[in-house]
Motif scaffolding. Structure first.
Motif, PDB file in Angstrom:
ATOM      1  N   THR A 298       0.841  -1.194   0.000  1.00 61.51           N
ATOM      2  CA  THR A 298       0.000   0.000   0.000  1.00 61.51           C
ATOM      3  C   THR A 298       0.873   1.240   0.000  1.00 61.51           C
ATOM      4  N   SER A 300       2.676   4.402   1.096  1.00 58.31           N
ATOM      5  CA  SER A 300       3.287   4.722   2.378  1.00 58.31           C
ATOM      6  C   SER A 300       2.479   5.784   3.105  1.00 58.31           C
ATOM      7  N   VAL A 301       2.090   5.478   4.330  1.00 60.16           N
ATOM      8  CA  VAL A 301       1.292   6.392   5.134  1.00 60.16           C
ATOM      9  C   VAL A 301       2.077   6.737   6.385  1.00 60.16           C
ATOM     10  N   SER A 508      -5.666   5.337   8.888  1.00 62.91           N
ATOM     11  CA  SER A 508      -6.281   4.955   7.625  1.00 62.91           C
ATOM     12  C   SER A 508      -5.604   3.765   6.977  1.00 62.91           C
ATOM     13  N   ALA A 509      -4.398   3.417   7.417  1.00 62.39           N
ATOM     14  CA  ALA A 509      -3.703   2.248   6.891  1.00 62.39           C
ATOM     15  C   ALA A 509      -4.006   0.993   7.712  1.00 62.39           C
TER      16      ALA A 509
END
Length: 633
Positions: A298, A300-301, A508-509
């Motif tokens: 995903t 990167s957060v 959110s991740a």
């Protein structure tokens, strides 16, 4: 090692991470880097504040079975599943299987009409969780019966049967009372289970528990001996050439808490158990989804920066305990025992009234036995099967707390309408203090706040007070909250010197964050004896429960008299008030015993006959009890 209700789901931590995660994929393995279990979700619609555990999918009924302590004992519950991730409200199983007096758990379905499970079997010295068998007839699972070929004076836990029905795997302490390993048993052509073998390649110095066979050659289990981030972590192993290969961790599900009880629903969904503090309490059921490598990559957060602030570092608790004394009975009438027992286990030190003592006598007795490790013999009419079953049921209530209670309690027959407790240790019958602790908090309200940055990445918040039922969800931040520090809110930390506020946030991740804030609890306790005013005279009140005449040989009476003599000096008068007749007790002998023990003359001890005068002011005296009113000089 103590075996607890959660059946060995302990909290032992390893300090060194000894497992190097596999990076190579072999033809006989599912490659952990390509396909894994993740995206765990707490099944809040199913879970309770009690322990919920042992999930098992019944492919023949398309229902999820699990065990729960929400009714006070471990019983089976069922829930229906529908796509995409919906479970119906769980219902307690109404089949005869669930109506046995013992705990039942960890069911494994052999066929549409056969299943094995865990339940207690009485051994020569204590009760053991062993493997039982049940059949489904007329649409209902019948009462379980011990699987005779696998009976053992040991614990045999968490059975799982292979899809082809030829073998089962279970965890047991066979050969080592302080350690659980995985064992396999094979089913012969005659249907009998036997030929038990230890699975050496999956054994460690720790415990291996809750195995689950998703296929004849794929085994999931939990262990605290292969290393990992928490106490118990989830692993799977694949069998090649009849040898179980090195286990691979389910890294995306394992946390610093305990994970176990993994079971597969279908190709993409599984259920497992964790005691993560973000849950509803105790053990909770979680859903996991099988994900591919592409789904794991995903964008990167950045991580959240969360903060928790509290207005004060110390809570002062002023406790006040005004109490009266009561005899703790060595002899108790059977009729009152069977009719009055509420089967509630009181919190340590809390006996609010004489009625509470009488209704909860057996639980209070067993609690004292556990606290002091007293050996006792219960003497009663053992041919009274209702009474005997009632006593054994109450022992089972305490078994999760102290598995060896049965070793301390022996039975002896006597044709009597009373149950008599014999012991060599008189401390068992130390008098009871009746009363409730009143608490005042400073400050009376705990105020706190929390925040997270960047705010737009925060998706959910939940705060709780550790070891209590205080648990709240928060919809937006920054958040300012408060908790009224009532006694009921803090029952779980009553004997603690610290209070912990835990804040769990998710971004959110899907990542979780935990921050804890400790607050010191500064307690002070003031205890004093309660006085009552009766006929313009101040008295201290003491309760006697005297169902038989033989006082001189009773430890409870002598303990009470010694206590009264020790704390109540300068007694000038003792009044006895009650409805016990001379057929119940030698009244003259009782007066003489009280006078001798308290060093009083016979004229200073008398019977007050106008019982209605007393009861009109203080309520009815419980049947079989006397009230002693002690007047001071």
């Amino acid at each position: 090692m103590l075996f607890a209700r959660t059946y060995f789901l302990g909290f032992r931590k390893y300090l060194i991470f000894i497992l190097i995660q596999n990076t190579l994929c072999f033809p006989f393995q599912i490659c952990a880097s390509e396909l894994s279990w993740g995206n765990s979700i707490n099944l809040r619609d199913i879970n309770s504040t009690k322990d919920d555990f042992a999930p098992r999918w019944n492919q023949f009924e398309n229902r999820l079975y699990f065990s729960s302590d929400r009714r006070g004992k471990s019983k089976f519950f069922v829930t229906e599943f529908s796509a995409p991730l919906n479970f119906t409200q769980p219902k307690e199983l109404t089949d005869p299987l669930n109506k046995t007096s013992s705990n039942v758990s960890y069911i494994s379905f052999v066929s549409e009409t056969e299943a094995i499970l865990n339940s207690f079997r009485k051994g020569s010295a204590q009760a053991y969780l062993n493997i039982f068998y049940t059949q489904r007839r007329l649409g209902q699972w019948q009462r379980p019966t011990p699987l005779d070929s696998l009976q053992c004076e040991c614990f045999m836990l968490h059975p799982t049967v292979s899809p082809n029905g030829s073998f089962m795997i279970f965890s047991s302490n066979i050969g080592n009372q302080n350690q659980l390993d995985l064992f396999v048993a094979y089913r012969g052509e005659n249907g009998v289970w036997g030929n038990i073998e230890k699975i050496e390649e999956l054994s460690t110095d720790g415990d291996e528990i809750t195995p689950f066979l998703s296929s004849d050659d794929t085994l999931y289990f939990a262990s605290n001996g292969f290393g990992g981030p928490g106490g118990f972590d989830l692993f799977y192993s694949v069998r090649k050439n009849n040898v179980w290969q090195s286990p691979i961790p389910l890294s995306q599900l394992n946390t610093r808490f305990d994970e176990s009880d993994f079971t597969v629903i279908n190709d993409t969904l599984a259920v497992f158990v964790s005691n993560d503090i973000a849950g509803l309490g105790g053990l909770d059921l979680y859903l996991a989804r099988r994900i591919n490598l592409a789904e794991q990559i995903t964008e990167s957060v950045p991580k959240l920066d969360i903060s928790l602030s509290v207005q004060i570092p110390i809570i002062r608790i002023q406790q006040e305990f005004e109490y009266e004394m009561a005899l703790f009975p060595q002899v108790f009438p059977v009729e009152q025992l069977l009719n009055g027992n509420s089967q509630s286990i009181p919190r340590t030190g809390e006996i609010p009234s004489i009625e509470f003592l009488l209704k909860n006598y057996l639980q209070l007795l067993f609690q004292r036995i556990i606290d002091g490790r007293f050996d006792i013999t219960l003497i009663f009419d053992t041919t009274n099967l209702k009474l005997k079953d009632f006593i054994e049921k109450n022992i089972n209530v305490f078994r999760p707390k102290f598995a060896n209670l049965s070793n301390l309690v022996k039975f002896e027959h006597s044709p009597s309408n009373y149950i008599f407790v014999k012991t060599q240790n008189s401390r068992l019958f130390e008098p009871v203090r009746l009363g409730e602790i009143k608490e005042e908090y400073e400050p009376p309200v705990l105020e706190f706040s929390f925040n997270a940055r960047p705010e737009k990445l925060a998706t959910s918040f939940e705060y709780s007070i550790r070891h209590t039922e205080v648990r709240r969800n928060v919809s937006s931040i920054p958040f300012f909250g408060s908790i009224e520090l009532k006694r009921d809110s803090l029952v779980g930390i009553r004997n603690s010197d610290s209070l912990f506020i835990d804040l769990v946030a998710k971004d959110s991740a899907g990542r979780s964050y935990l921050v804890s804030y400790p607050i010191l609890l500064n307690r002070s306790l003031v205890s004093y004896k309660k006085n009552i005013i009766f006929q313009n005279q101040k008295y201290e009140r003491v309760y006697l429960c005297l169902p038989i005449k033989d006082l001189e040989n009773r430890l409870d009476f002598h303990q009470l008299m010694q206590t009264i003599a020790g704390y109540s000096e300068n007694i000038k008068e003792v009044l006895l008030i009650g409805k016990i007749s001379s057929e119940d007790i030698d009244v003259t002998g009782l007066i003489e015993s009280i006078a001798n023990n308290l060093k009083l003359s016979l004229t200073q001890v008398s019977i007050f006959k106008n019982i209605s005068d007393y009861e009109s002011s203080f309520g009815e005296i419980p049947s079989g009890c006397l009230v002693l009113l002690l007047a001071k000089r």
